[in-house]
Design a protein around this motif. Structure first.
Motif, PDB file in Angstrom:
ATOM      1  N   GLU A  73      14.339  -0.115  -1.651  1.00 52.22           N
ATOM      2  CA  GLU A  73      13.934   1.292  -1.522  1.00 52.22           C
ATOM      3  C   GLU A  73      13.093   1.733  -2.723  1.00 52.22           C
ATOM      4  OE1 GLU A  73      15.968   5.714  -1.301  1.00 52.22           O
ATOM      5  OE2 GLU A  73      17.176   3.969  -0.797  1.00 52.22           O
ATOM      6  N   LYS A  77       9.114   2.873  -2.565  1.00 49.96           N
ATOM      7  CA  LYS A  77       8.649   4.170  -3.069  1.00 49.96           C
ATOM      8  C   LYS A  77       7.586   3.987  -4.146  1.00 49.96           C
ATOM      9  CE  LYS A  77      12.852   6.802  -2.170  1.00 49.96           C
ATOM     10  NZ  LYS A  77      13.977   7.520  -2.796  1.00 49.96           N
ATOM     11  N   GLN A 133      15.485  10.769 -10.604  1.00 44.80           N
ATOM     12  CA  GLN A 133      14.475  10.948  -9.570  1.00 44.80           C
ATOM     13  C   GLN A 133      13.110  11.319 -10.127  1.00 44.80           C
ATOM     14  OE1 GLN A 133      15.052  10.142  -6.414  1.00 44.80           O
ATOM     15  NE2 GLN A 133      17.110   9.578  -7.028  1.00 44.80           N
TER      16      GLN A 133
END
Length: 148
Positions: A73, A77, A133
């Motif tokens: 993942e 991204k 994040q």
């Protein structure tokens, strides 16, 4: 090879996060980081740019990947981020290319005109813990992004 000028002023972004020996500026989520990084490159007036990008393969002491699904993942991204950044820079008139380099680090790192030595410094630097994040910006003679 393109040479990118030093940061004009980080005060327009956020307050730098000092993690010795490297200072970071949090750019926020990847979508915002693309635009901020593009503006930084545009201010340097460089006509062409080569991005050096490390893509993690696997690291047993990973700080942000618990298993292979997390790793996949994160890589996905990061690759989308690279393509968005290259497209944004090219649409602004900067001839942009990139190279992807496999890494045993758990970090995705992008260096604008930098070298493997700069990436090695970023891989060994302790990152702020509360920025999971966010995309982090560092200056090691050229702008570098750490994608967590």
């Amino acid at each position: 090879m393109a040479v990118v000028a030093p940061f004009p002023s980080l005060s327009t972004l956020d307050k730098p996060i000092d993690v010795s020996p490297v200072s970071f500026v949090e750019l926020g989520p990847p979508r915002d980081a693309v635009e901020l990084f593009k503006q930084l490159i545009l201010q340097s007036h460089t006509p062409s740019l080569r991005l050096y990008c490390t893509v993690p393969t696997w690291c047993p002491t990973s700080e942000n990947c618990l298993d292979l699904h997390d790793l996949h993942e994160m890589r996905t991204k990061f690759l989308v981020f690279i393509h968005d950044l290259v497209q944004a820079l090219r649409s602004s008139g900067i001839a942009t290319s990139y190279v992807l380099v496999p890494s045993s680090s758990s970090r995705c790192i992008l260096s604008a005109g930098g070298s493997a030595a700069m990436v090695d410094i970023l891989q060994k630097t302790t990152l702020p813990v509360d920025t999971r994040q966010a995309v982090l910006l560092a200056d090691l003679g050229c702008p570098c992004l750490v994608f967590k």
